[in-house]
Each structure stands twice: as C-alpha cells, then as structure tokens.
Design a protein around this motif. Structure first.
Motif, PDB file in Angstrom:
ATOM      1  N   GLU A 120       0.850  -1.184   0.000  1.00 12.18           N
ATOM      2  CA  GLU A 120       0.000   0.000   0.000  1.00 12.18           C
ATOM      3  C   GLU A 120       0.893   1.243   0.000  1.00 12.18           C
ATOM      4  O   GLU A 120       2.015   1.220   0.517  1.00 12.18           O
ATOM      5  N   GLY A 183     -11.884  -0.538  -0.738  1.00  8.10           N
ATOM      6  CA  GLY A 183     -12.186  -1.768  -0.024  1.00  8.10           C
ATOM      7  C   GLY A 183     -13.550  -2.341  -0.350  1.00  8.10           C
ATOM      8  O   GLY A 183     -14.291  -1.829  -1.195  1.00  8.10           O
ATOM      9  N   CYS A 184     -13.889  -3.416   0.352  1.00  6.79           N
ATOM     10  CA  CYS A 184     -15.134  -4.136   0.089  1.00  6.79           C
ATOM     11  C   CYS A 184     -15.573  -4.842   1.362  1.00  6.79           C
ATOM     12  O   CYS A 184     -14.738  -5.362   2.114  1.00  6.79           O
ATOM     13  N   ASP A 193      -8.696  -7.819  -2.597  1.00  4.44           N
ATOM     14  CA  ASP A 193      -9.284  -6.866  -1.653  1.00  4.44           C
ATOM     15  C   ASP A 193     -10.065  -7.568  -0.537  1.00  4.44           C
ATOM     16  O   ASP A 193     -10.850  -6.930   0.169  1.00  4.44           O
ATOM     17  N   THR A 196      -9.475  -5.870   2.806  1.00  2.53           N
ATOM     18  CA  THR A 196      -9.380  -4.409   2.818  1.00  2.53           C
ATOM     19  C   THR A 196     -10.722  -3.834   3.262  1.00  2.53           C
ATOM     20  O   THR A 196     -11.732  -4.008   2.577  1.00  2.53           O
ATOM     21  N   TYR A 198     -13.927  -1.739   3.871  1.00  3.49           N
ATOM     22  CA  TYR A 198     -14.642  -0.758   3.052  1.00  3.49           C
ATOM     23  C   TYR A 198     -14.709   0.584   3.773  1.00  3.49           C
ATOM     24  O   TYR A 198     -14.976   0.652   4.979  1.00  3.49           O
ATOM     25  N   PRO A 227     -13.691  -1.225  -5.746  1.00  2.00           N
ATOM     26  CA  PRO A 227     -13.900  -2.672  -5.769  1.00  2.00           C
ATOM     27  C   PRO A 227     -15.382  -3.057  -5.660  1.00  2.00           C
ATOM     28  O   PRO A 227     -15.797  -4.061  -6.228  1.00  2.00           O
TER      29      PRO A 227
END
Length: 507
Positions: A120, A183-184, A193, A196, A198, A227
């Motif tokens: 990142e 994110g999701c 993702d 990651t 959201y 995403p």
C-alpha cells in the motif's frame, strides 16, 4: 529529481485485432494510484514523467532514460515485461520501484528485479522513497491504502496522457478514472481486496470532481475503480444526483447485486449510469453478494436473472462476472446453470473467469497447502485461457472441454442474434459483436490447449501436476509475449517465487 511513472496495462499486441482492441479499449484501463504518485511527486517540485503502456510501441521509450527514480505499476500477467524494463533501468543507474496488484500479490519475487517493492502507498511513503529513507531490497507499505485521492483537476496531465488520443481531446471511449470508496465488505477468497476494509472517501472531493468535469469535459465517461461501488448507496448517489440533470456524466461501475436492490436501479438511471458489472461468481457459493440467501442451483439462477432483468430496465449495458473451476464446481451442473442464465438474459454479457491463485489471498494459501499450484508456470500465464492450478473435480481435458462448451454457447450465432435484438443502441450492438468475436478467439485457444492435452503426454502430465517441467509451448509463447525483451529474462528469471513471507529486516 527526475521521476518516471510507468503504468503497464498489457503485453505487446500481436496481430491487427489486438492492436485495435488495445488502442480503443486497453488504453482506457489506466490506474488511479500511478496517477496519484505522479501528482504527489509534482507537488514536491520534482520533474515528473508519466506514461501508460497498453501494448503498442516500445515501453522503454515512453520515459526519459536519465531518470533518478522510476515507479512501475503492473498486474501479474505483464510482470515479466516490468522485470525486463527494471533490468534496463537498473543498468542505467536508475532506482527502481514496483507497485500495483502484482507487487502486492508476489512481493518476494519482485525483489529479484526491483530495488523497492511497495504494497500500500500514500504521499508520505512516496516522499520517503524519494528522500532515500528505504534500503534497496526492502518491501515497504503504508499503514493502509491512501484516502487523499488527487482531484481530477490535479490529474489532468496524466488523464490526457493516458485516456485522450494524441494527448489533445477525449473521444467517445475516453474514460476518466475515479474513486468513491476503497475496499469491500465481502471476503471472497480469490480477491486481493478480501481483507481491505470498506470505507467511503470524502463525498466533497467526488462532488468537486463532478463539477470540474461538467465545466471542462462535459459528457466524458467516468469509470469508477471502486472494488464495490456505492455500498453506502444513498450517500454516494446523493452526490451524483446533486449534479444538474444536464451535467451528469455517463459512468461505469462494479457493484454487488445486494447493493442494487429495490428501487435503487432507478437512481442509477437518473444519474446516467451506463454500465454495471456485478459479480455473480458461482451458482453454489458467494451467494451473500447476490442477495439470494442460501439459494443455489436453478433457484439462484432464476432469482439472479430476474434481478438482472430489473437492472436492464434502467442501465443500458450489463455484464455478469462468473468463476468456473472453483472447488464447489463439479459435473455438468455449473455449465448447464450458466447456459440457463445466458438464455434467460441475452442482454447481459457473461465474463467467465478461470480461478487464479494470486498471492495474499485465502485461495492462494489453500491451494499452496494442497500442493495444487503449478509452481513453474510463469506469471505471464496468470490469466485466461491458461490454467495454473490443478482442479478438485475436473481433470484438465474435462475442464477445457466444458469451458469450450460455455464459451461456444455464449458466442453462438443464435445468442448473438438475441443480443442484437435486445438493444437498439448502436455502440452496444458493436460491443456485442466485438466481444463475441473475442470469445470465438478464446475458443480457438481452448481447442489448441485441448489438442495438446490429448496428444502430448508430457503436456498433460504438467497440467495434472505430475511433473514440474514447463512444456516448450509455454516457453515459446512466453518469448512471443515479451517480443524483443525476451532476451533480458533467463529461464530461471521466469520461474515464479511464490513465497509470501517477507525477508527479515524488510520494511
């Protein structure tokens, strides 16, 4: 300092059809993070050079040779081209940095070719790289993905270079990349993702970008790189709907069917959404994304088909994303159910993906533990039509036979006629023809691989995991993919290091 940023979008094009596709379509796939890095470097007063390589021309000539630092972003399929270019830059004394999906998935392999590998990043991390704060041979990462996305106005030099033709003005397919969120909330085991979180980005920034586009680039297409777009649906759509009706640009999104429920598709129409690409993935798994509860099989197909039918009343172009070859897939049922969905929804384009074990995902970890990854298959083949794992319920010959059947159904003359009858939109009709032709090209590739699986025992043994010796077919094809850069990578360079554990002492 003189700083270069190169976003590699595709390998060198082979043949007139690929040239046309790369020029019109691939050119528009430029990522937001490389553009952000270019802006961050420019803010600090550095002389910045940004370019995208979409398969045409010589990528090494896109940037000046006398750079101090070069940032290269790529995904796994084109990582070998990135490696070859990194060798050239290092020989010239340029500090090399790699980021993007491939660096995040396979950082240890990247260390063999780049001085720094970035997971990142944010503006502070990039500033530290330029200040020489990190030792060569380090894998570094910001604490989390950046939230401060540079505005469209700040990114205009990069947008002109990547999306406009001849750097002057947008044409019909020119696209401006934007982000509304990162994110999701879902945790699909194949997705990079998956872990990651959201979070919605500042709505005021998105509103500012929309106002800028209405003034300076009215009618230009926006592609949201989220995403999973508009998980916080009302907050995002309120920003889009705040634009006067005549100033709402067309836009494209990927989103889950659970997000697009009830009357929400009507708001997509009101805000000028022109394409949605939900992930269905499987008829037996990932049902939480489809909003069907515990339904599976025919019941899930019919439920999802009804949902797409409602979407089609409000959005001109729809795509459904599927995976075939998951551990839950077995027998004829996955093919029959997907064909049933195609028959019910000819207005939806089906993309059928082969599961790929990208590093950092639970899928990669599970397949590694099971010994089911073809460990000598080069990264150049981590995309369809190639199979880089052994499947739980299909031998290679059966799998490619069924995959060919799926694609043949999707690309049949009868299906094309039904798709063309489903719309009067000239551009969409053209896209249906072009994508059908591309599917027919994929079918030819599947049949070529099927022929080798049936006729060459060593080729079959490799795909069944009984030998690690890479077939000559993949060696020669890898050379063709790299073109004149093939001589820069030895056979040993092309054997992937799938290690996920970072070297002790790295950042």
């Amino acid at each position: 300092m003189r700083v270069g940023i190169l976003d590699i979008l595709a390998p060198p094009a082979r043949g007139p059809a690929e040239v046309g596709y790369r020029l019109l379509m691939t050119k528009q796939f430029a990522g937001i993070t490389p553009q952000a890095i270019s802006v961050w470097c420019r803010r600090q007063g550095h002389e910045t050079f940004y370019a995208t390589y979409y398969g045409l021309g010589d990528p090494h000539r896109l940037l000046p040779r006398d750079l101090d630092v070069v940032f290269i972003a790529c995904y796994t399929q084109v990582s070998h081209l990135a490696y070859a270019l990194a060798k050239l830059y290092r020989w010239a004394g340029v500090r090399t940095v790699i980021g993007g999906p491939h660096a995040k998935a396979f950082p240890v392999d990247c260390l063999s070719f780049f001085d720094l590998v970035v997971g990142e990043c944010d503006a502070e991390l990039i500033s530290g790289i330029l200040a020489g704060q990190y030792d060569p041979g380090s894998v570094i990462s910001a604490a989390r993905p950046f939230d401060d996305v540079p505005t469209v106005a700040e990114r205009m030099p990069e947008i002109r270079a990547s999306a406009f033709f001849w750097g002057r003005k947008p044409l019909l397919l020119s696209a401006v990349p934007m982000l509304a969120s990162m994110g999701c909330p879902y945790h699909c085991d194949f997705c990079i993702d998956w872990n990651t979180r959201y979070r919605l980005l500042p709505p005021e920034r998105m509103a500012e970008d929309l106002r800028y586009l209405a003034r300076h680039l009215p009618g230009t297409l926006i592609v949201f790189h989220d995403p999973n777009f508009a998980v916080t649906f009302d907050r995002v759509l309120d920003v889009l709907q705040a634009q006067p009706p005549g100033e709402r640009p067309p836009y494209i999104i990927e989103s889950s069917l659970t997000v697009l429920r009830g009357n929400r598709p009507r708001r997509l129409k009101d805000t000028n959404c022109v394409m949605v690409a939900p992930g269905v993935e499987s008829w037996t798994d990932y049902s939480n994304k489809a909003g069907v509860g515990r339904e599976g099989g025919v019941a899930k197909v019919d439920h999802v088909a009804d949902h797409f039918t409602r979407l089609a009343e409000n959005v001109p172009y729809l795509q459904a994303n599927f995976m075939f070859g998951l551990d839950t897939d077995q027998g004829d049922e996955p093919v029959e159910l997907t064909e049933r969905f195609m028959d019910r929804t000819p207005f939806v384009w089906p993309t059928i993906n082969i599961p790929m074990p990208f590093g950092g995902t639970p899928l990669h970890d599970q397949l590694t533990a099971d010994g089911r990854i073809l460990t000598t298959m080069p990264f150049s083949f981590y995309y369809a039509p190639y199979l880089v794992t052994t499947l739980r319920h299909y031998d290679p010959i059966t799998y490619y036979t069924k995959l060919t059947e799926l694609y043949a159904h999707a690309a049949s003359p009868a299906m094309l006629r039904r798709r063309l009858r489903s719309t009067s939109h000239r551009l969409i009709r053209y896209v249906h023809r072009a994508r059908t032709a591309a599917f027919r090209g994929d079918i030819a590739s599947f049949r070529r691989i099927l022929g080798m699986l049936r006729d060459d025992p060593r080729f079959l043994a490799f795909h069944e995991g009984r030998t690690t010796r890479l077939p000559d077919y993949y060696r020669h094809l890898g050379d063709r993919m790299l073109g004149r850069y093939a001589e820069l990578l030895s056979p040993a360079d092309r054997v992937p290091d799938l290690t996920q554990t970072l070297v002790p002492g790295n950042g």
